[in-house]
Design a protein around this motif. Structure first.
Motif, PDB file in Angstrom:
ATOM      1  N   LYS A 129      -5.419   3.349   5.714  1.00 43.32           N
ATOM      2  CA  LYS A 129      -5.836   2.793   4.428  1.00 43.32           C
ATOM      3  C   LYS A 129      -4.955   3.330   3.302  1.00 43.32           C
ATOM      4  O   LYS A 129      -4.570   2.594   2.387  1.00 43.32           O
ATOM      5  N   LEU A 130      -4.629   4.628   3.369  1.00 46.02           N
ATOM      6  CA  LEU A 130      -3.769   5.235   2.354  1.00 46.02           C
ATOM      7  C   LEU A 130      -2.366   4.641   2.413  1.00 46.02           C
ATOM      8  O   LEU A 130      -1.747   4.373   1.371  1.00 46.02           O
ATOM      9  N   ILE A 131      -1.855   4.404   3.623  1.00 45.32           N
ATOM     10  CA  ILE A 131      -0.516   3.817   3.778  1.00 45.32           C
ATOM     11  C   ILE A 131      -0.502   2.387   3.243  1.00 45.32           C
ATOM     12  O   ILE A 131       0.445   1.971   2.558  1.00 45.32           O
ATOM     13  N   ILE A 132      -1.546   1.618   3.523  1.00 52.98           N
ATOM     14  CA  ILE A 132      -1.610   0.229   3.050  1.00 52.98           C
ATOM     15  C   ILE A 132      -1.664   0.193   1.521  1.00 52.98           C
ATOM     16  O   ILE A 132      -0.982  -0.613   0.882  1.00 52.98           O
ATOM     17  N   ALA A 133      -2.473   1.069   0.918  1.00 54.76           N
ATOM     18  CA  ALA A 133      -2.542   1.129  -0.544  1.00 54.76           C
ATOM     19  C   ALA A 133      -1.194   1.531  -1.142  1.00 54.76           C
ATOM     20  O   ALA A 133      -0.763   0.984  -2.174  1.00 54.76           O
ATOM     21  N   THR A 134      -0.508   2.468  -0.503  1.00 60.01           N
ATOM     22  CA  THR A 134       0.806   2.901  -0.987  1.00 60.01           C
ATOM     23  C   THR A 134       1.820   1.777  -0.900  1.00 60.01           C
ATOM     24  O   THR A 134       2.624   1.574  -1.819  1.00 60.01           O
ATOM     25  N   ARG A 162      -3.829   9.752  -7.062  1.00 58.40           N
ATOM     26  CA  ARG A 162      -2.724  10.711  -6.998  1.00 58.40           C
ATOM     27  C   ARG A 162      -2.198  10.867  -5.584  1.00 58.40           C
ATOM     28  O   ARG A 162      -1.007  11.134  -5.387  1.00 58.40           O
ATOM     29  N   LYS A 163      -3.062  10.699  -4.587  1.00 59.21           N
ATOM     30  CA  LYS A 163      -2.604  10.739  -3.201  1.00 59.21           C
ATOM     31  C   LYS A 163      -1.727   9.538  -2.879  1.00 59.21           C
ATOM     32  O   LYS A 163      -0.805   9.634  -2.062  1.00 59.21           O
ATOM     33  N   VAL A 164      -2.025   8.405  -3.511  1.00 56.19           N
ATOM     34  CA  VAL A 164      -1.191   7.214  -3.322  1.00 56.19           C
ATOM     35  C   VAL A 164       0.213   7.479  -3.864  1.00 56.19           C
ATOM     36  O   VAL A 164       1.224   7.183  -3.200  1.00 56.19           O
ATOM     37  N   TYR A 165       0.293   8.048  -5.073  1.00 56.25           N
ATOM     38  CA  TYR A 165       1.592   8.360  -5.656  1.00 56.25           C
ATOM     39  C   TYR A 165       2.337   9.402  -4.823  1.00 56.25           C
ATOM     40  O   TYR A 165       3.559   9.294  -4.632  1.00 56.25           O
ATOM     41  N   ARG A 166       1.601  10.394  -4.315  1.00 55.57           N
ATOM     42  CA  ARG A 166       2.230  11.425  -3.493  1.00 55.57           C
ATOM     43  C   ARG A 166       2.746  10.840  -2.179  1.00 55.57           C
ATOM     44  O   ARG A 166       3.853  11.158  -1.729  1.00 55.57           O
TER      45      ARG A 166
END
Length: 289
Positions: A129-134, A162-166
């Protein structure tokens, strides 16, 4: 055998031979006639069910024979796990597209990049999910007509923005994606006309006839702001421009709150104060604020 009728459905369609069981079967209803030596001898219903439906068919697309799955148990489990992941990822991508009304061409590019990252092993230890949002954050940089808010990105990622930006910086560093091309950073002097225009409108609204910066040459203000930007590394140009305007207002002896200047520069009051503190410290200026 071609002229006989099926005792179950009455069709005259010739039976089909099943080489695995050595029996003839009706192609219409599946009725089993019997072995080759006794093609027309009917089987009982119990024997028919036991012979044909002794094992339930799985409800997944895996068509690997059970004997092969048992023989290669580890590979079978890996294949099953991989198929399950494929369905999970595909389902979540479709859900995101429907919920946030994202165009198909954007999701196609996100899905392509997601597949490349997954194939290269970049998904290991990371939330899909984090990768898809990024990837959405990255792709939408090239499509300014499609936007997602920070709150929407957090809902897609299931984590803080902030995790998305990181994660975006990590993917760029590891070479999975190329850094998005952005326009050149604007100079503080480019922000001054809009700031002064807003201040003029604000003065008219408040009933003040005098303009605090009417007597100050524009080129002096612009040169000062750009010179300060070279000293204050890492400060937003709009923040430097707003702080410079407020600094000159104080030097000219006019009274104007930091809130109004900050609002005109589209920055926070805290930013104005922080930049002013850096100016007085690094530029060796002493101004009463």
């Amino acid at each position: 055998m071609a002229g006989n009728r099926c005792p179950n459905c009455g069709t005259t369609t010739p039976p089909m031979f099943n080489p695995e069981t050595g029996e003839y079967v009706c192609p219409v209803c599946g009725y089993i006639y019997g072995p080759v030596a006794e093609p027309l001898k009917p089987r009982s219903q119990e024997e028919y069910l036991r012979k044909v439906h002794s094992e339930r068919m799985p409800k997944n697309p895996d068509t690997t024979p059970r004997a092969i799955s048992i023989k290669h148990l580890l590979g079978s489990r890996e294949l099953s796990r991989e198929s399950s992941k494929n369905r999970e990822y595909s389902s979540y991508l479709s859900q995101v597209q429907r919920e946030f009304n994202i165009p198909g061409y954007v999701m196609t590019e996100v899905e392509r990049l997601f597949g490349e990252i997954r194939k290269a092993g970049g998904l290991k230890g990371r939330s899909h999910k984090l990768i898809i949002a990024t990837l959405l954050f990255y792709v939408l940089k090239r499509y300014p007509n499609v936007t997602l808010t920070q709150n929407q990105l957090e809902r897609i990622a299931g984590a803080d923005v902030r995790k998305v930006y990181r994660t975006y910086r990590v993917l760029v560093k590891e070479g999975y994606i190329q850094p998005a091309k952005t326009r050149a950073v604007r100079k503080p002097s480019e922000h001054l006309p809009s700031i002064l225009s807003r201040l003029r409108i604000e003065s008219q609204r408040s009933g003040k006839r005098e303009n605090p910066l009417s007597d100050m040459p524009m080129h002096v203000l612009a040169k000062t702001a750009d010179s300060l930007a070279k000293i204050l590394q890492g400060v937003k140009p709009s923040g430097v421009a707003g702080a410079t305007v407020y600094l000159f207002i104080k030097m000219l002896g006019f009274k104007l709150s930091q809130d109004i200047v900050a609002k005109s520069a589209n920055v926070s009051t805290l930013t104005i104060r922080r930049v002013l503190k850096q100016i007085t410290e690094e530029a060796e200026l002493t101004v009463g604020i």
